[in-house]
Design an enzyme around this catalytic site. Structure first.
Site, PDB file in Angstrom:
ATOM      1  N   ASP A  39      20.346  33.474 -19.131  1.00  0.00           N
ATOM      2  CA  ASP A  39      20.992  34.615 -19.754  1.00  0.00           C
ATOM      3  C   ASP A  39      22.389  34.867 -19.176  1.00  0.00           C
ATOM      4  O   ASP A  39      23.277  35.339 -19.877  1.00  0.00           O
ATOM      5  CB  ASP A  39      20.126  35.862 -19.584  1.00  0.00           C
ATOM      6  CG  ASP A  39      18.935  35.873 -20.534  1.00  0.00           C
ATOM      7  OD1 ASP A  39      18.870  34.986 -21.410  1.00  0.00           O
ATOM      8  OD2 ASP A  39      18.069  36.752 -20.396  1.00  0.00           O
ATOM      9  N   ASN A  54      25.388  43.564 -21.547  1.00  0.00           N
ATOM     10  CA  ASN A  54      24.181  44.125 -20.941  1.00  0.00           C
ATOM     11  C   ASN A  54      24.387  45.545 -20.437  1.00  0.00           C
ATOM     12  O   ASN A  54      23.747  46.481 -20.907  1.00  0.00           O
ATOM     13  CB  ASN A  54      23.716  43.257 -19.761  1.00  0.00           C
ATOM     14  CG  ASN A  54      22.682  42.221 -20.151  1.00  0.00           C
ATOM     15  OD1 ASN A  54      22.300  42.122 -21.311  1.00  0.00           O
ATOM     16  ND2 ASN A  54      22.230  41.456 -19.185  1.00  0.00           N
ATOM     17  N   ASP A  55      25.260  45.680 -19.422  1.00  0.00           N
ATOM     18  CA  ASP A  55      25.327  46.970 -18.738  1.00  0.00           C
ATOM     19  C   ASP A  55      26.618  47.124 -17.951  1.00  0.00           C
ATOM     20  O   ASP A  55      27.303  46.152 -17.623  1.00  0.00           O
ATOM     21  CB  ASP A  55      24.131  47.135 -17.790  1.00  0.00           C
ATOM     22  CG  ASP A  55      23.845  45.904 -16.951  1.00  0.00           C
ATOM     23  OD1 ASP A  55      24.812  45.284 -16.463  1.00  0.00           O
ATOM     24  OD2 ASP A  55      22.673  45.524 -16.790  1.00  0.00           O
ATOM     25  N   ARG A 101      22.432  62.015  -6.431  1.00  0.00           N
ATOM     26  CA  ARG A 101      22.595  61.153  -5.259  1.00  0.00           C
ATOM     27  C   ARG A 101      21.608  60.003  -5.385  1.00  0.00           C
ATOM     28  O   ARG A 101      20.399  60.214  -5.557  1.00  0.00           O
ATOM     29  CB  ARG A 101      22.348  61.935  -3.971  1.00  0.00           C
ATOM     30  CG  ARG A 101      23.475  62.873  -3.598  1.00  0.00           C
ATOM     31  CD  ARG A 101      23.229  63.584  -2.279  1.00  0.00           C
ATOM     32  NE  ARG A 101      23.114  62.639  -1.165  1.00  0.00           N
ATOM     33  CZ  ARG A 101      24.149  62.088  -0.534  1.00  0.00           C
ATOM     34  NH1 ARG A 101      25.387  62.374  -0.921  1.00  0.00           N
ATOM     35  NH2 ARG A 101      23.968  61.252   0.465  1.00  0.00           N
ATOM     36  N   THR A 146      16.319  44.886 -20.804  1.00  0.00           N
ATOM     37  CA  THR A 146      15.340  43.982 -20.188  1.00  0.00           C
ATOM     38  C   THR A 146      15.936  43.259 -18.991  1.00  0.00           C
ATOM     39  O   THR A 146      15.361  42.285 -18.506  1.00  0.00           O
ATOM     40  CB  THR A 146      14.826  42.954 -21.217  1.00  0.00           C
ATOM     41  OG1 THR A 146      15.941  42.321 -21.860  1.00  0.00           O
ATOM     42  CG2 THR A 146      13.950  43.624 -22.266  1.00  0.00           C
ATOM     43  N   ALA A 197      18.224  47.108 -15.569  1.00  0.00           N
ATOM     44  CA  ALA A 197      17.677  48.431 -15.883  1.00  0.00           C
ATOM     45  C   ALA A 197      16.153  48.422 -15.930  1.00  0.00           C
ATOM     46  O   ALA A 197      15.506  49.421 -15.595  1.00  0.00           O
ATOM     47  CB  ALA A 197      18.239  48.927 -17.213  1.00  0.00           C
ATOM     48  N   LEU A 198      15.567  47.317 -16.351  1.00  0.00           N
ATOM     49  CA  LEU A 198      14.105  47.224 -16.410  1.00  0.00           C
ATOM     50  C   LEU A 198      13.499  47.342 -15.022  1.00  0.00           C
ATOM     51  O   LEU A 198      12.502  48.044 -14.821  1.00  0.00           O
ATOM     52  CB  LEU A 198      13.696  45.903 -17.064  1.00  0.00           C
ATOM     53  CG  LEU A 198      12.199  45.660 -17.248  1.00  0.00           C
ATOM     54  CD1 LEU A 198      11.597  46.690 -18.196  1.00  0.00           C
ATOM     55  CD2 LEU A 198      11.939  44.252 -17.770  1.00  0.00           C
TER      56      LEU A 198
END
Length: 289
Positions: A71, A145-146, A173, A186, A189-190
């Protein structure tokens, strides 16, 4: 109906240099159908007699781009394809492979199907991170993705403020925060306890990383609602990364404005592609049934 691709670009992952036979096998299959351009990600030296080009030239000339790796390789190819309608297909030689979903063992039959016009088309959206110093725009980066704000020092927490559409969500915090697309849900974050979002959804999720509270939970927002992240007044330095790359140092006067990018990415999947089957396979769901 058969689709004629006159040129096909192959983006090869970094650690594939010792596996030249595998690369040659893929190129030989592709050359039956089109001219092939090859780009190696960070090879130390060119040791293969393929037509090797820069990534920019590859995405300009190829009518289909194929990533050979995992990926991460596909993400690199995807970011290079921003603002282009060139389709992208992933052959998986990595680990999980949520995006690069064509198995290397089966790639030849799938490639034959693709050039014969038998495939599934899917659009995924990017997000754009605008990095500001006060009111001055410093840089703009793209992620599939992020976008992640995380502590500058690995053993320290940061304090950050996060808002959406001009409204404060919370001051937190934690070790950091992930703003993820459905595609990235996926990924990192997953592992942070975020929700899995179906790729067809127009949503973003905000996922804290190890928050210093028992009550904090991820939150899902509409993708057309801007998200702004900035450090709290007493926070230590932080970093921001885009798909794990292009890291920037974040200080008190900086803020990151995250929005849905206007142009999508076109992914090709095998004709029998089933998103839920991918989840069952990669996450070992229903293994006892």
């Amino acid at each position: 109906m058969a689709v004629k691709f006159n040129s096909i670009g192959l983006v090869v992952r970094q650690d594939m240099q010792p596996r030249q036979e595998a690369i040659r096998r893929v190129v030989d299959v592709l050359e039956r159908h089109a001219a092939v351009l090859v780009h190696f990600l960070d090879f130390d030296e060119a040791t293969i007699d393929f037509r090797q080009v820069g990534l920019g030239q590859l995405v300009d000339e190829a009518e289909l781009v194929i990533s050979l790796g995992g990926d991460g390789t596909l993400l690199t190819a995807a970011r290079a394809l921003v603002d282009k309608d060139t389709p992208l297909l992933g052959i998986n030689l990595g680990r999980l492979g949520f995006l690069a979903d064509v198995s290397f063992d089966d790639f030849e039959s799938y490639l034959e199907a693709v050039v014969d016009g038998r495939y599934t088309v899917e659009e995924r959206f990017f997000i754009e991170g605008r990095f500001y110093d006060g009111d001055r725009l410093v840089s703009t980066r793209i992620a599939l993705n992020d976008i992640i704000l995380h502590s500058y020092e690995s053993a320290s927490m940061i304090e950050y403020e996060i808002s959406s559409g001009g409204d404060l969500i919370h001051i937190q915090r934690s070790d950091g925060v992930i703003v993820t697309t459905p595609t990235g849900s996926t990924a990192y974050a997953l592992s942070g306890g975020g929700p899995i979002m179906h790729p067809s959804l127009e949503t973003l999720a905000i996922v804290p990383i190890c928050p210093h509270t028992l009550s904090n939970r991820p939150i899902v927002l509409p993708a057309d609602q801007p998200v702004e992240v900035r450090l709290g007044q007493d926070s230590l330095l932080a970093k921001v990364s885009y798909d794990g790359h292009s890291t920037q140092i974040v200080e008190q006067d900086n803020r990151i404005l995250i929005t849905r990018y206007k142009e999508p990415l076109t992914l090709l999947h095998p004709e029998d592609y089933d998103y839920f089957e991918v989840l069952r396979c990669k996450l070992y769901w229903s293994t006892n049934y």
